[in-house]
Motif scaffolding. Structure first.
Motif, PDB file in Angstrom:
ATOM      1  N   ALA A  47      -1.993 -16.402 -12.330  1.00  0.00           N
ATOM      2  CA  ALA A  47      -1.921 -16.692 -10.893  1.00  0.00           C
ATOM      3  C   ALA A  47      -1.788 -15.437 -10.039  1.00  0.00           C
ATOM      4  N   ASP A 170      -3.824 -26.762  -4.558  1.00  0.00           N
ATOM      5  CA  ASP A 170      -4.675 -25.890  -5.371  1.00  0.00           C
ATOM      6  C   ASP A 170      -3.849 -25.073  -6.357  1.00  0.00           C
ATOM      7  N   ASP A 171      -2.665 -24.621  -5.907  1.00  0.00           N
ATOM      8  CA  ASP A 171      -1.789 -23.862  -6.808  1.00  0.00           C
ATOM      9  C   ASP A 171      -1.303 -24.733  -7.957  1.00  0.00           C
ATOM     10  N   GLN A 174      -4.179 -25.184 -10.360  1.00  0.00           N
ATOM     11  CA  GLN A 174      -4.409 -23.929 -11.067  1.00  0.00           C
ATOM     12  C   GLN A 174      -3.342 -23.692 -12.131  1.00  0.00           C
TER      13      GLN A 174
END
Length: 389
Positions: A47, A170-171, A174
Motif C-alpha cells: 500500500a 478502494d483502500d 486493495q
C-alpha cells in the motif's frame, strides 16, 4: 611380514571407508545448503508503493496492527499465523470482535510478538518458531517503521491501509487483495469484496428513492473510540449505517461538530425523531453512559424520540479497527427501524448470522449462530432492541 601386510590392508580399507563417509557427508551438507538458499520469490507492491520480495509459497505470517488479523480471517487464512499482538489476546465484552470470537485460539495458543497498534518487538519476532515468512502490517504513524522492521528482522514486511466501506472503500479492497497475494487467497478476496458490494448495493437500492420529506431524522450516540467507551454526546457525522440507508443523520454536514463531542444543547436543538445508542457506552458506568443519561437527565427526557419510545441499541463495531460485518448488520437494523416497509422481507437475525457465517466462520452456520448470540448479548441489554428509557 605377512602380518604387517594384513595390518596395512586393514588400515587402507578403513581409510577408504572414512573417505567415502566424509565425502558423502560433504555432498549432503552442500545439497542442503543449496536447497535452503534456493527459495523462489515473487515481488508484490504494497500500500505504500514499495516493491516487496516475498516467498512464492508463503507458509507462515504474523499480523501487526489494526485490522490485519481481521482481514486474514476474512480470507480464511488465519491458521497461517505463528504469533499474535497483544490486542488480539483478549476477547472480553469490552473487546468483542466477531473474528476473535470465532477463533478463541488467538487468545490462548500464540506467543505475543508485540504490543497493540504496531508496537512490534523485533527480538520477539525472531524468536518465533517457526519464523514468519512475511509480516503483514498496518500503515500507521504509530509503531515500528516497516522499512526498519524489515531491516532488523530480515523478514519481508508488507504494508496495507485498512480503509473502510464508505469513502475509503478502494483502500479496503486493495488491502484484501494485497494480503490475498501473500497468502494465495485471491479468489476468496474477490468473494469478500463481492459480498460487501452486494450487501451495500441492496441497502442502497431499498432506500435511495425515498423522498427527503418522508424520512425521519436520527442521531447515534455513545460511539466508541480508540480511547475507549464514550458517553451519549459521542457521535459520528458519517455514521456508516446511516449513510448506507440514506438516513437523515442530524449531525451530518455540520462542520462545527467535533467527531467525538457534540454539546447537549445541540442534540436538544436537533430533536431527532429516532435515537440509536452504541451499546459500548454502557461501559462508561452509571454516571457517564449514554443509557444512564437518557434515563436520568431531565433535558433529554424532552426529546421527541424519548417521548415516543424510538430509542434503540445497536452493535458496537469500533474494536481494534472496524468490524465490517457488524457495520452491515447495524445498517440492516437501522433500515428496518426507519423504513419497515422497505425491509419487511429481511429477517434480521438470519441476515446477521449469514454475515458472520460468511466473513469469520468459514461457512459454518452453527458457529455463525454462536457469534450472533455472543455479539447481540455482549451487554446486559441486547442489541437490536427498543431501549426502556
Amino acid at each position: 611380514m605377512k602380518g604387517n601386510k594384513n595390518h596395512l590392508m586393514v588400515f587402507l580399507f578403513a581409510l577408504a571407508a572414512v573417505s567415502i563417509l566424509v565425502s558423502g557427508c560433504t555432498e549432503t551438507s552442500t545439497s542442503q545448503s543449496i536447497q535452503t538458499q534456493d527459495v523462489t520469490t515473487v515481488t508484490i507492491t504494497d500500500a505504500l508503493g514499495r516493491e516487496v520480495e516475498i516467498p512464492e509459497n508463503t507458509e507462515y505470517v504474523i499480523c501487526s496492527g489494526v485490522n490485519t488479523l481481521r482481514f486474514l480471517t476474512y480470507l480464511e487464512a488465519q491458521d497461517m499465523i505463528v504469533g499474535i499482538d497483544r490486542a488480539e489476546t483478549t476477547s472480553t465484552a469490552s473487546n468483542a470482535k466477531p473474528y476473535s470470537l470465532a477463533n478463541p485460539q488467538f487468545a490462548t495458543d500464540y506467543v505475543i510478538f508485540g504490543e497493540t497498534r504496531g508496537q512490534d518487538d523485533p527480538e520477539k519476532i525472531l524468536s518465533l518458531d517457526p519464523l514468519p515468512d512475511v509480516i503483514i502490517k498496518t500503515s500507521s504513524a504509530m509503531g515500528y517503521d516497516p522499512v526498519e522492521l524489515q531491516e532488523k528482522t530480515g523478514i519481508p514486511v508488507v504494508v496495507i491501509n485498512t480503509g473502510d466501506l464508505a469513502e475509503n472503500r478502494d483502500d479496503l479492497d486493495q488491502s484484501l487483495r494485497i494480503i490475498a497475494q501473500v497468502v494465495d487467497k485471491e479468489e476468496r478476496a474477490e468473494e469478500v469484496i463481492a459480498f460487501f458490494d452486494e450487501e451495500l448495493g441492496y441497502l442502497n437500492a431499498q432506500t435511495e428513492d425515498i423522498a427527503e420529506e418522508e424520512k425521519p431524522t436520527c442521531y447515534v450516540g455513545g460511539i466508541g473510540r480508540s480511547g475507549g467507551p464514550q458517553g451519549f454526546q459521542s457521535t459520528e457525522p458519517t455514521y456508516p449505517p446511516f449513510l448506507f440507508t440514506n438516513a437523515l443523520n442530524v449531525a451530518y454536514g455540520d462542520t462545527d461538530i467535533n467527531v467525538a463531542d457534540v454539546s447537549k444543547e445541540k442534540i436538544i436543538e436537533w430533536d431527532p425523531d429516532y435515537l440509536f445508542l452504541d451499546l459500548n457506552t454502557i461501559e462508561c458506568g452509571e454516571e457517564r453512559s449514554g443509557l444512564s443519561l437518557l434515563t436520568n437527565d431531565d433535558s433529554y427526557s424532552l426529546l421527541s424520540a424519548v417521548e415516543t419510545g424510538n430509542v434503540y441499541g445497536v452493535l458496537p463495531f469500533n474494536k481494534y479497527g472496524t468490524n465490517f460485518g457488524s457495520v452491515i448488520a447495524d445498517s440492516y437494523f437501522v433500515g428496518k427501524t426507519l423504513y419497515p416497509d422497505r425491509f419487511e422481507d429481511v429477517d434480521l437475525e438470519s441476515k446477521t448470522i449469514d454475515i458472520y457465517t460468511f466473513l469469520v466462520c468459514e461457512g459454518d452456520e452453527e458457529k455463525g449462530k454462536e457469534i450472533y448470540d455472543s455479539m447481540i448479548n455482549t451487554y446486559e441489554i441486547p442489541a437490536f432492541t427498543r431501549l426502556d428509557i
